[in-house]
Design a protein around this motif. Sequence first.
Motif, PDB file in Angstrom:
ATOM      1  N   MET A  12      -1.190   7.989 -40.195  1.00 36.86           N
ATOM      2  CA  MET A  12      -1.180   6.925 -39.563  1.00 36.86           C
ATOM      3  C   MET A  12      -0.622   6.568 -38.413  1.00 36.86           C
ATOM      4  SD  MET A  12      -3.339   5.396 -42.006  1.00 36.86           S
ATOM      5  CE  MET A  12      -2.965   3.926 -41.250  1.00 36.86           C
ATOM      6  N   ALA A  13       0.273   7.658 -38.053  1.00 38.99           N
ATOM      7  CA  ALA A  13       1.091   7.477 -36.989  1.00 38.99           C
ATOM      8  C   ALA A  13       0.428   7.121 -35.663  1.00 38.99           C
ATOM      9  CB  ALA A  13       1.717   8.781 -36.564  1.00 38.99           C
ATOM     10  N   PRO A  14      -0.811   7.542 -35.387  1.00 40.02           N
ATOM     11  CA  PRO A  14      -1.537   6.928 -34.128  1.00 40.02           C
ATOM     12  C   PRO A  14      -1.877   5.615 -34.177  1.00 40.02           C
ATOM     13  CG  PRO A  14      -2.545   9.270 -34.989  1.00 40.02           C
ATOM     14  CD  PRO A  14      -1.688   8.568 -36.049  1.00 40.02           C
ATOM     15  N   HIS A  15      -2.010   5.040 -35.420  1.00 40.71           N
ATOM     16  CA  HIS A  15      -2.447   3.343 -35.634  1.00 40.71           C
ATOM     17  C   HIS A  15      -1.254   2.485 -35.518  1.00 40.71           C
ATOM     18  CE1 HIS A  15      -6.386   4.637 -36.975  1.00 40.71           C
ATOM     19  NE2 HIS A  15      -5.823   5.553 -37.894  1.00 40.71           N
ATOM     20  N   GLU A  16      -0.090   3.145 -35.336  1.00 39.01           N
ATOM     21  CA  GLU A  16       1.282   2.157 -35.518  1.00 39.01           C
ATOM     22  C   GLU A  16       1.218   1.352 -34.316  1.00 39.01           C
ATOM     23  OE1 GLU A  16       5.171   3.507 -36.916  1.00 39.01           O
ATOM     24  OE2 GLU A  16       4.429   5.597 -36.798  1.00 39.01           O
ATOM     25  N   PRO A  17       0.907   1.686 -33.097  1.00 38.76           N
ATOM     26  CA  PRO A  17       0.990   0.625 -32.071  1.00 38.76           C
ATOM     27  C   PRO A  17       0.009  -0.414 -32.118  1.00 38.76           C
ATOM     28  CG  PRO A  17       0.901   2.981 -31.197  1.00 38.76           C
ATOM     29  CD  PRO A  17       0.694   3.095 -32.543  1.00 38.76           C
ATOM     30  N   GLY A 107       6.497 -12.397 -44.912  1.00 44.40           N
ATOM     31  CA  GLY A 107       5.777 -11.009 -44.542  1.00 44.40           C
ATOM     32  C   GLY A 107       4.293 -10.985 -44.836  1.00 44.40           C
ATOM     33  N   HIS A 108       3.540 -12.158 -45.074  1.00 40.75           N
ATOM     34  CA  HIS A 108       2.156 -12.098 -45.196  1.00 40.75           C
ATOM     35  C   HIS A 108       1.475 -11.715 -43.944  1.00 40.75           C
ATOM     36  CE1 HIS A 108       2.360 -15.159 -48.763  1.00 40.75           C
ATOM     37  NE2 HIS A 108       3.224 -14.191 -48.697  1.00 40.75           N
ATOM     38  N   ASP A 109       2.166 -11.779 -42.826  1.00 41.77           N
ATOM     39  CA  ASP A 109       1.589 -11.095 -41.665  1.00 41.77           C
ATOM     40  C   ASP A 109       1.558  -9.752 -41.609  1.00 41.77           C
ATOM     41  OD1 ASP A 109       4.076 -11.266 -41.861  1.00 41.77           O
ATOM     42  OD2 ASP A 109       4.347 -11.319 -39.546  1.00 41.77           O
ATOM     43  N   GLY A 110       2.624  -9.039 -42.366  1.00 39.34           N
ATOM     44  CA  GLY A 110       2.856  -7.694 -42.561  1.00 39.34           C
ATOM     45  C   GLY A 110       1.617  -7.192 -43.607  1.00 39.34           C
ATOM     46  N   HIS A 111       1.623  -7.684 -44.890  1.00 35.41           N
ATOM     47  CA  HIS A 111       0.762  -7.438 -45.739  1.00 35.41           C
ATOM     48  C   HIS A 111      -0.750  -7.267 -45.179  1.00 35.41           C
ATOM     49  CE1 HIS A 111       3.678  -9.422 -48.795  1.00 35.41           C
ATOM     50  NE2 HIS A 111       4.238  -8.430 -48.299  1.00 35.41           N
ATOM     51  N   THR A 112      -1.166  -8.444 -44.420  1.00 34.46           N
ATOM     52  CA  THR A 112      -2.384  -8.465 -43.837  1.00 34.46           C
ATOM     53  C   THR A 112      -2.756  -7.326 -42.917  1.00 34.46           C
ATOM     54  OG1 THR A 112      -2.591 -10.749 -44.232  1.00 34.46           O
ATOM     55  CG2 THR A 112      -3.956  -9.788 -42.498  1.00 34.46           C
ATOM     56  N   ALA A 113      -1.793  -6.952 -41.954  1.00 39.49           N
ATOM     57  CA  ALA A 113      -1.983  -5.973 -40.824  1.00 39.49           C
ATOM     58  C   ALA A 113      -2.134  -4.670 -41.697  1.00 39.49           C
ATOM     59  CB  ALA A 113      -0.789  -5.979 -40.140  1.00 39.49           C
ATOM     60  N   MET A 114      -1.172  -4.313 -42.788  1.00 37.42           N
ATOM     61  CA  MET A 114      -1.221  -3.241 -43.500  1.00 37.42           C
ATOM     62  C   MET A 114      -2.537  -2.865 -44.023  1.00 37.42           C
ATOM     63  SD  MET A 114       2.232  -2.619 -45.343  1.00 37.42           S
ATOM     64  CE  MET A 114       2.342  -4.282 -46.331  1.00 37.42           C
ATOM     65  N   LEU A 115      -3.162  -3.921 -44.797  1.00 37.99           N
ATOM     66  CA  LEU A 115      -4.612  -3.847 -45.225  1.00 37.99           C
ATOM     67  C   LEU A 115      -5.653  -3.568 -44.276  1.00 37.99           C
ATOM     68  CD1 LEU A 115      -5.747  -3.326 -47.798  1.00 37.99           C
ATOM     69  CD2 LEU A 115      -6.169  -5.880 -48.246  1.00 37.99           C
ATOM     70  N   LEU A 116      -5.406  -4.305 -43.353  1.00 40.18           N
ATOM     71  CA  LEU A 116      -6.454  -3.903 -42.004  1.00 40.18           C
ATOM     72  C   LEU A 116      -6.278  -2.327 -41.464  1.00 40.18           C
ATOM     73  CD1 LEU A 116      -6.417  -7.401 -40.127  1.00 40.18           C
ATOM     74  CD2 LEU A 116      -8.366  -6.393 -41.439  1.00 40.18           C
ATOM     75  N   GLY A 117      -5.119  -2.140 -41.473  1.00 37.47           N
ATOM     76  CA  GLY A 117      -4.788  -0.437 -40.907  1.00 37.47           C
ATOM     77  C   GLY A 117      -5.693   0.134 -42.014  1.00 37.47           C
ATOM     78  N   ASN A 377       7.423  -0.461 -42.072  1.00 34.98           N
ATOM     79  CA  ASN A 377       6.387  -0.269 -43.138  1.00 34.98           C
ATOM     80  C   ASN A 377       4.989  -0.551 -42.831  1.00 34.98           C
ATOM     81  OD1 ASN A 377       8.185  -0.208 -45.496  1.00 34.98           O
ATOM     82  ND2 ASN A 377       8.611  -2.154 -45.339  1.00 34.98           N
ATOM     83  N   LEU A 378       4.587  -0.791 -41.654  1.00 34.16           N
ATOM     84  CA  LEU A 378       3.135  -1.026 -41.386  1.00 34.16           C
ATOM     85  C   LEU A 378       2.382   0.540 -41.751  1.00 34.16           C
ATOM     86  CD1 LEU A 378       3.400  -3.187 -38.247  1.00 34.16           C
ATOM     87  CD2 LEU A 378       2.659  -3.796 -40.382  1.00 34.16           C
ATOM     88  N   ALA A 379       2.963   1.470 -41.226  1.00 34.22           N
ATOM     89  CA  ALA A 379       2.206   2.622 -41.577  1.00 34.22           C
ATOM     90  C   ALA A 379       2.185   3.292 -42.727  1.00 34.22           C
ATOM     91  CB  ALA A 379       2.698   3.903 -40.392  1.00 34.22           C
ATOM     92  N   VAL A 380       3.559   3.190 -43.300  1.00 32.67           N
ATOM     93  CA  VAL A 380       3.771   3.306 -44.748  1.00 32.67           C
ATOM     94  C   VAL A 380       2.586   2.468 -45.711  1.00 32.67           C
ATOM     95  CG1 VAL A 380       5.327   3.273 -46.671  1.00 32.67           C
ATOM     96  CG2 VAL A 380       6.002   3.904 -44.347  1.00 32.67           C
ATOM     97  N   GLY A 381       2.494   1.225 -45.609  1.00 36.99           N
ATOM     98  CA  GLY A 381       1.844   0.604 -46.513  1.00 36.99           C
ATOM     99  C   GLY A 381       0.226   0.837 -46.208  1.00 36.99           C
ATOM    100  N   ALA A 382      -0.099   1.020 -44.846  1.00 37.84           N
ATOM    101  CA  ALA A 382      -1.533   1.274 -44.538  1.00 37.84           C
ATOM    102  C   ALA A 382      -1.944   2.788 -45.173  1.00 37.84           C
ATOM    103  CB  ALA A 382      -1.723   1.261 -43.090  1.00 37.84           C
ATOM    104  N   ALA A 383      -0.934   3.529 -44.903  1.00 38.37           N
ATOM    105  CA  ALA A 383      -1.057   5.049 -45.615  1.00 38.37           C
ATOM    106  C   ALA A 383      -1.033   4.831 -47.324  1.00 38.37           C
ATOM    107  CB  ALA A 383       0.044   5.977 -45.380  1.00 38.37           C
TER     108      ALA A 383
END
Length: 400
Positions: A12-17, A107-117, A377-383
């Motif tokens: 997921m590292a390449p997706h972080e930006p 943090g719903h912005d983060g939850h949504t971003a993680m699932l889209l990731g 957490n973005l990459a962690v949650g998406a992974a």
Amino acid sequence: MPLKIFTSLTDMAPHEPDLTRLRYQLHCNPELAFCENETSDLVADRLKEYGFQVHRNIAKTGLVGTLTVGDGTRTIGIRADLDALPISEANTFAHASRNPGKMHACGHDGHTAMLLGAAKHLAQTRRFNGTVNLIFQPAEERGFDSGAKQMVAEGLFERFPCDAVFALHNHPGKPAGTFMFRSGAFMAAGDRVNIHIVGQGGHAARPHLAHDPIVAASSIVMGLQTIISRNVEPTKAAVITVGKFAGGDAPNVIPGQVELRLSVRSFDPEVRALLKNRIIELVHAQAKSFEVEANIDYIEGYPVVSNTDVETRFAIEVARELVGTDAVNDNMEMLMGSEDFAYMLQAVPGCFLRLGNGPADQGRGLHSPNYDFNDQNLAVGAAFWSRLVERYLDSDRVTT
């Protein structure tokens, strides 16, 4: 037979930006319950770009993205919440809210971003066999008649069958990237009570000619504190909090009415019913003793979040594979907060989990004007979501 590959943190590292930019975009443009129109548009556009079938206008602004790979018959659902809160943001960073009086303070912005990731990664790798339903839900913060309740009532799981459904929430105060689980009852049922005490106003110098609702309401507040200590079995958890006490405008005027608002939390159905009965009885009895009238609006809110054992054990296993055993708590304490994902868990087996968001000092806890989601957490949650789907829809997985 070749070794199967499932998503790792490094994948997921390449997706972080991109995930960070997406999260900032969501944070800048918060929308309240059932008004998440721009947010829903953004999510739908992303899902279509990734190759998902998108189904919109479920519970007004809710949507579901579906992707089927292979000929597998298993299905899985993952939910993210879309809405923000009616809070004025105190943060001054570049991605602070641009909508006055509205803020992603949970943090719903983060939850949504993680699932889209996860959606993007799953669509690119396609390492699963079956159907994944990504559920983007409005109005989690509403407290009653919420997005999850309405989506289920509108036939969510009849239209998009799921063998299991999962969701998570960030958890300030625990290290970022750590996972917390609990099988069975995890988060409390939450009810709201609106009480209007109607008396007879008058001059502060002649209280004997008035029926003072301030005094009556004060007695009610103190009386409510005895319900937990004297009516609820000590081994069972419950909370009654008076969050609003409003009445009067001037020191020399006895007002005609007072407003109280309560938050009531419990885990046991019998305790929940007892609290309702006792609150109503006590308020009316206290009001009568002060010769005032009490009007009560008792709003039953979210049910208990109750995780099923099999699905929770499976999610724990996936988390341990992803981040290691030391970063996973498989028996977190019960939480008195409430969550409307409970309605989905009443319809389908599943698991609600927590993901550490880092320190909560300096007033940066949930629903704080200084809160911000931890981008670590973005990459962690998406992974995690990607690996969970791959493992759950693995054609060689043996189910019990």
